[in-house]
Every structure is written in structure tokens, then in C-alpha cells.
Design a protein around this motif. Structure first.
Motif, mmCIF file in Angstrom:
data_model
loop_
_atom_site.group_PDB
_atom_site.id
_atom_site.type_symbol
_atom_site.label_atom_id
_atom_site.label_comp_id
_atom_site.label_asym_id
_atom_site.label_seq_id
_atom_site.Cartn_x
_atom_site.Cartn_y
_atom_site.Cartn_z
ATOM 1 N N VAL A 55 0.848 -1.191 0.000
ATOM 2 C CA VAL A 55 0.000 0.000 0.000
ATOM 3 C C VAL A 55 0.881 1.238 0.000
ATOM 4 O O VAL A 55 1.698 1.428 0.909
ATOM 5 C CB VAL A 55 -0.930 0.020 1.234
ATOM 6 C CG1 VAL A 55 -1.749 1.299 1.243
ATOM 7 C CG2 VAL A 55 -1.827 -1.194 1.239
ATOM 8 N N LEU A 71 -3.771 5.210 0.862
ATOM 9 C CA LEU A 71 -5.094 4.613 1.009
ATOM 10 C C LEU A 71 -6.072 5.383 0.121
ATOM 11 O O LEU A 71 -6.467 6.509 0.434
ATOM 12 C CB LEU A 71 -5.534 4.653 2.478
ATOM 13 C CG LEU A 71 -6.872 3.962 2.794
ATOM 14 C CD1 LEU A 71 -6.889 2.542 2.256
ATOM 15 C CD2 LEU A 71 -7.120 3.978 4.292
ATOM 16 N N SER A 102 -6.027 1.179 -3.954
ATOM 17 C CA SER A 102 -5.503 0.259 -2.944
ATOM 18 C C SER A 102 -6.644 -0.435 -2.192
ATOM 19 O O SER A 102 -6.500 -1.597 -1.775
ATOM 20 C CB SER A 102 -4.598 1.014 -1.961
ATOM 21 O OG SER A 102 -5.281 2.101 -1.374
ATOM 22 N N ALA A 156 -1.132 -5.549 5.515
ATOM 23 C CA ALA A 156 -0.797 -4.486 4.559
ATOM 24 C C ALA A 156 0.587 -3.945 4.898
ATOM 25 O O ALA A 156 0.958 -3.849 6.077
ATOM 26 C CB ALA A 156 -1.829 -3.374 4.626
ATOM 27 N N HIS A 191 3.464 -0.873 4.046
ATOM 28 C CA HIS A 191 3.789 0.443 3.472
ATOM 29 C C HIS A 191 5.273 0.712 3.691
ATOM 30 O O HIS A 191 5.790 0.478 4.790
ATOM 31 C CB HIS A 191 2.959 1.536 4.134
ATOM 32 C CG HIS A 191 3.364 2.929 3.747
ATOM 33 N ND1 HIS A 191 3.022 3.497 2.536
ATOM 34 C CD2 HIS A 191 4.118 3.867 4.411
ATOM 35 C CE1 HIS A 191 3.529 4.723 2.474
ATOM 36 N NE2 HIS A 191 4.193 4.971 3.586
ATOM 37 N N TRP A 202 -5.274 5.095 8.492
ATOM 38 C CA TRP A 202 -5.514 3.651 8.526
ATOM 39 C C TRP A 202 -6.257 3.257 9.814
ATOM 40 O O TRP A 202 -7.221 2.481 9.762
ATOM 41 C CB TRP A 202 -4.174 2.917 8.447
ATOM 42 C CG TRP A 202 -4.310 1.473 8.060
ATOM 43 C CD1 TRP A 202 -4.548 0.416 8.899
ATOM 44 C CD2 TRP A 202 -4.245 0.934 6.744
ATOM 45 N NE1 TRP A 202 -4.612 -0.752 8.185
ATOM 46 C CE2 TRP A 202 -4.425 -0.465 6.858
ATOM 47 C CE3 TRP A 202 -4.025 1.489 5.491
ATOM 48 C CZ2 TRP A 202 -4.407 -1.317 5.750
ATOM 49 C CZ3 TRP A 202 -3.997 0.653 4.385
ATOM 50 C CH2 TRP A 202 -4.198 -0.730 4.519
#
Length: 626
Positions: free
Chosen positions: A500, A503, A507, A523, A525, A540
Motif C-alpha cells: 500500500v 489509502l 488500494s 498491509a 507500506h 488507517w
């Protein structure tokens, strides 16, 4: 891939961590060498271009060389005074683009950005072509290989800049100071010889013979009138290109940035004015004549003053090196300007990414490619490039100084009127010079720049429209919790990792696909810097609290290495539980037009290849159609 990586490491060095970015700054001595090389090196061809144009008027026109030089030096001091104001007002840099955009509006900012972008490409081309001309003046046998030598020079300067600020500064400082020392020695020796009567001017008959040879095939001599003098003045204005470089790169100085930048600007302009005036005075006294693609004016002066000895060789070597490396001013500023435009959405986003050595590598590659193409088109000729030169930079000068007037008027701090007056005078004079340049050079090639600027602005706006459309398409409908499909029943699905970046709807669709097929979902990042990771964590936790998010640190700004390492650990963990497969899901954009792919980072392709090379068996892409 491994072979290419090893070659890259050997050529440009090992990657530097982002934490070292504050260390990659110029000292004042390094900044004078790096950021002033374009302006200082212009003395090698500015007087020559004045003499070349005046030669069209015959021997009687050559004495106008010195008065034109005096006018240009006066203009130089006015422009420098104006940019001293800009440096203090904009200590983070940005130059003409930022100043024009913030004070005169988006349109003016884009015109300034387009003008400077064109001029930076021309800076590389002119500097390299002039450097190779210095080489072929000393070694005439190399004249036939002029274009390949130009391309080789661009390649070498590109590699030097890809190595980073500190490495290039150490490499480039010596030639700049060698050139300054050689020219000052030439001027001192020349004026001593002139005072002793040992430097007589060329006889009139010899002047006329050389002028006839220089203009053989042209339609005879031109009358000494305003148009000829304007053309000579506009050609000599090439001496002012590069003055704005320091204001564009204030952030590259060591603290206190703006104060050090102003000091370096003052030293640069003083040296530039002295060297330019001295060369013009000696050339005018000697009645020297220049031929296109013949021995340069500086070589002729060196030959008359030093004779055919080691000092002449040092002068030519220093001239060659600084002209080749004067392109470094453009390499310092073009990538930075491109990054500013990219941050604002007017150029591909990839141009704001720092490379392995904390430089804007993509901007360096783009500049090298454009300059190399231009050198091939003009066959490496300085005289064919000069008519295109300086038009763009004076347009940006004018917009920048006009923007500063508005800046002071908005702030209205103590002493704002005097500051606005200085910038206002600078704007008015550079506007007049820009008009003179356009009129006198229009038919010689300046029309190309006039056409190119609006085309570039149109391109910027088209790219911005695309990014705005993509942002609108990706925007989530709500700022609250997001709905996700139900997870597979117990015992179903496979462990899944989803990469990701942000967001958004793209995604989210990848996460929905993964959730419906995953026994365990995480997920990932990669934090590439810029402060985005913390904002993503907060978003998130607010919108997808049920899915764990792992933020991977990447001190070397690599997307591939942290993800590959995480996936390897993830797979190893699940193999211990006898789960044969793990899946990696990568969201991708699918654009309407193929050319629009250039506006998006193609990191998914590299990441997918790297995962498969390291044994990941299931790599899935989920397309989001734009």
C-alpha cells in the motif's frame, strides 16, 4: 540485474542514507566552483560572440566591442543586486519559478519554469560545444570528431553529477579555480605587455583580410547601425546566463544558507565582471577577428600574450575543463527545478524522487538526453546555439524581479520601498533586454524559443489535468470506516501481503480482493521519507482498524529491498506452519492512454520481477482503471 547493479555502484558509488542529506551541502568555496561555473565560463565565448557579430560591419565596427561590454557589465550588476534580494526573501530556493508562481500567479510561474528549463538545456549544449571548440583550436585534427566528443563530454558530466553533491564538488572545484587563475594571469600579462608596447594591434589590412575570409559567402558587410549593435549586445548577454543559479540553489548551501549564498553571488559577479571586461579590452585593443568554428578569441589572446608554450596549454586546458563543467550549473539547477514542477503536478512525479546518491537522478538523465539530442541537431556548433541562448533566461529574470516587487508590496515590511525599487529597476531593464534579444535574434533562431515556451506550458497544464483527474477518481467516498468483504471461512484462503502506497480507491480494491482470499492479511507500506507514513497510520487506524499495517523503514529510499525482505520473512514464518503458498498483491493503475504510463512510477514492474527472482511463487496485480 546483478551485473547492472554492480556497474552502477562502480560508476556512481554506493547508496547514501536519507539521514546524510543535511551533510550533502556546499561550502562557499565549493559553491563558487559548482554554481558559478556557468557564469564564469561564459567569458570564454561572450566577447567572442560580440566580435563575431561586429565583424559583419567590417573593421570599423570592432571598436564597439568595449562600449557594448560596459553596458553588459552594468546590466550584470543590476541583475545581481536584484537577486541578492531574492536570495534573502526565499532562503529555501526555487528561483524564478517559485517567485513568479507565488506572486504573479500560476501562468507566470509556468512561463518562468519553461523559460529556465529551455535555458538549462541550452547551457549544457553551449558549454560543451564551446569546450570542445577550445580543444579543437589547440588540436585541429580533432575537428571532424566534434559531435562524438560533445556527447562523450555530456556523459562524463552526467556521471559526475550522479555521484552526488560532495563527490561532484570535490571533482569540479579544481578546474574552476584553474580557469580563474589562468584568465587572471592572461589579463595581467596582457596589460603589462600592452603598457610596454609589446602587444601591437593587428594592421588594418590584416584585419580586413581576416574579416573577408570570415564572412566569405555572405552577402557582403552590413552597415553599422542599431540592428547590428543590438545583435552584438544580445550575443554578449550570454555572459549573464547562470547568475540566477545561486538563487535557485540556496538550500544547497551550509547554514546560514541565505547569507553564504549572497557572499558567493558577490564574489562571482566581481570575478565575472573583471574577466569579461579585461578580455574585451585586450581583444578590442588588439583588433582581433573571429571566424565561426575557427580558433577561439581566448586562444588568439593566449597565443599573442603567452606564445606557443606551457601557459597557452594550461589556458586551453582550463578553458576546456570549465566549459565542459559549466554545464554543471544546469545539472545543479535543472533537476531541482524539475522537482519543484513535479511536486506541483506539472511534470512526472518521478522527477521529485531522490536517487541513490541523494540527487534527483531522473532529472539528470532527462537533461543529459535533451542536451545530447540538441548537440547532434546543431552539429556541435556554438554559433548555431547562441541565437537560442539567453532569451529564456531574460524572460525568467523579468518575471522573477516583477514577482519580487509584488512580494515586497504584499509584506510592506520596514524598508520595503527601497527593496521593491531595486527589483523594479531590475525587472524593467531585463524586460527591455528581453525585447532586444527577441528582435535581434528572432530570425537567427530565437523564434524556436518563442514557440517552445507556450508548448511546454501547454504540456505542464496537460500533465496537471491528468493528475487532477486521477486524484478525483481515486478519492474515497467517506472519511469513516471502510466496508470490506468477509474473510474466507476457517481453513480457507492463503496468507497474503498487500503493498500500500496510499489509502485510496485503487488500494482499497486490492485490499478487498486480498481479504476475500486471505487466511491472514497484512498491509505493508514503505516509508520513503517526506512525513507521509505518520499521516497514513492515522488514516488507517480511522478507516481500516481491522487490518494490520506494517510500515517498513527504508533509509536508502528503496522500495524493492524492504518489501522483498519482509515477504521473505513472512513466507519463512508460514512454511513452518506447513503452508505451501503465500500471495503478494500489488495494486496497479491502468491508464486510458499508453503515454500516461510515463506519468506514473512503474515500480510495480520492478518489484514483481524482484519477488519472482527471489522465489515468491504467487504475485498478483489488481488493476484499477483510470
Amino acid at each position: 540485474m546483478l551485473i547492472l547493479d554492480n556497474l552502477r555502484r562502480r560508476l556512481i558509488g554506493t547508496p547514501l542514507p536519507t539521514s546524510a542529506h543535511h551533510e550533502e551541502r556546499y561550502s562557499n568555496a565549493e559553491a563558487l566552483a559548482i554554481l558559478s561555473s556557468d557564469a564564469l565560463s561564459s567569458v570564454a565565448y561572450a566577447t567572442q560572440e560580440i566580435v563575431l557579430v561586429l565583424g559583419m560591419g567590417g573593421a570599423a565596427a570592432l571598436p564597439f566591442t568595449l562600449p557594448i561590454t560596459v553596458l553588459i557589465v552594468g546590466l550584470m550588476l543590476i541583475v545581481a543586486s536584484s537577486y541578492r534580494q531574492t536570495i534573502k526573501a526565499y532562503p529555501l530556493g526555487g528561483g524564478s519559478y517559485r517567485v513568479s508562481q507565488q506572486n504573479l500567479g500560476q501562468g507566470a510561474g509556468l512561463v518562468a519554469g519553461a523559460s529556465l528549463s529551455i535555458d538549462y538545456v541550452l547551457t549544457v549544449a553551449v558549454s560543451v560545444a564551446a569546450g570542445i571548440a577550445a580543444l579543437t583550436s589547440y588540436f585541429p585534427g580533432l575537428a571532424a570528431a566534434r559531435v562524438p566528443l560533445c556527447l562523450l563530454a555530456v556523459l562524463l558530466v552526467m556521471l559526475a553529477n550522479l555521484r552526488g553533491v560532495s563527490s561532484s564538488a570535490r571533482f569540479l572545484s579544481l578546474p574552476t579555480y584553474l580557469f580563474m587563475g589562468a584568465v587572471v594571469t592572461l589579463l595581467v600579462a596582457g596589460f603589462i605587455k600592452m603598457g610596454l608596447g609589446q602587444l601591437p594591434p593587428l594592421p588594418l589590412a590584416e584585419q580586413q583580410r581576416l574579416l573577408a575570409a570570415a564572412h566569405q559567402g555572405s552577402q557582403g558587410l552590413q552597415a553599422i547601425g542599431p540592428l547590428l549593435l543590438m545583435r552584438a549586445f544580445s550575443s554578449g548577454c550570454a555572459a549573464l546566463t547562470g547568475i540566477e543559479a545561486i538563487s535557485d540553489s540556496v538550500a544547497a548551501f551550509k547554514p546560514v544558507e541565505w547569507r553564504n549564498a549572497r557572499r558567493v553571488l558577490g564574489v562571482m559577479v566581481l570575478m565575472l565582471a573583471l574577466m569579461f571586461s579585461g578580455i574585451s579590452a585586450l581583444a578590442s585593443q588588439g583588433g582581433l577577428v573571429v571566424q565561426d568554428n575557427g580558433p577561439t578569441l581566448l586562444y588568439q589572446l593566449g597565443d599573442r600574450i603567452f606564445g606557443d608554450g606551457p601557459l597557452l596549454f594550461v589556458l586551453q586546458l582550463a578553458t576546456l575543463l570549465i566549459l565542459l563543467l559549466a554545464a554543471n550549473t544546469a545539472y545543479a539547477d535543472f533537476p531541482r527545478l524539475s522537482a519543484f514542477l513535479a511536486q506541483d503536478g506539472f511534470l512526472p512525479r518521478q522527477l521529485c524522487s531522490l536517487g541513490d546518491r541523494l540527487v534527483f537522478s531522473n532529472g539528470i538523465f532527462a537533461l543529459s538526453g535533451l542536451a545530447g539530442l540538441l548537440l547532434v541537431i546543431v552539429d556541435g556548433s556554438v554559433s548555431r546555439l547562441i541565437p537560442l541562448y539567453a532569451v529564456g533566461v531574460f524572460i525568467s529574470f523579468t518575471l522573477s524581479q516583477a514577482g519580487m516587487v509584488v512580494h515586497w508590496w504584499k509584506l510592506r515590511e520596514r524598508g520595503w520601498r527601497s527593496r521593491a525599487l531595486i527589483n523594479g529597476i531590475g525587472a524593467a531593464i531585463t524586460a527591455v533586454v528581453a525585447v532586444i534579444l527577441l528582435i535581434s535574434k528572432f530570425t537567427q533562431g530565437a523564434w524556436v524559443v518563442v514557440v517552445a515556451i507556450p508548448l511546454l506550458v501547454a504540456l505542464y497544464l496537460r500533465i496537471r489535468t491528468h493528475y487532477d483527474d486521477v486524484a478525483l477518481r481515486l478519492r474515497l467516498a467517506t472519511d469513516g470506516p471502510l466496508p470490506l468483504p468477509a474473510a474466507p471461512p476457517a481453513g480457507g484462503g492463503i496468507p497474503t501481503v498487500v503493498l500500500v502506497g496510499q489509502l485510496h480507491r485503487g488500494s482499497l480494491e486490492a485490499l478487498c480482493f486480498a481479504r476475500s482470499n486471505a487466511s491472514e492479511l497484512v498491509a505493508v507500506h514503505v516509508d520513503l521519507g517526506g512525513g507521509r507514513a505518520q499521516a497514513l497510520r492515522e488514516q488507517w487506524s480511522r478507516q481500516l482498524p481491522d487490518i494490520p499495517l506494517e510500515v517498513l523503514e527504508s533509509p536508502y529510499r528503496s522500495l524493492v529491498d524492504p518489501v522483498v525482505a519482509f515477504v521473505r520473512r513472512f513466507e519463512t514464518l508460514h512454511r513452518k506452519h506447513h503452508e505451501a503458498f503465500c500471495m503478494v498483491v500489488l495494486p496497479v493503475f491502468v491508464t486510458r492512454q499508453r503515454w500516461e504510463n510515463l506519468l506514473h512510477n512503474q515500480s510495480t514492474i520492478r518489484l514483481r520481477q524482484a519477488l519472482r527472482e527471489r522465489g515468491t511463487r504467487v504475485v498478483t496485480t489488481v488493476g484499477f482503471y483510470l
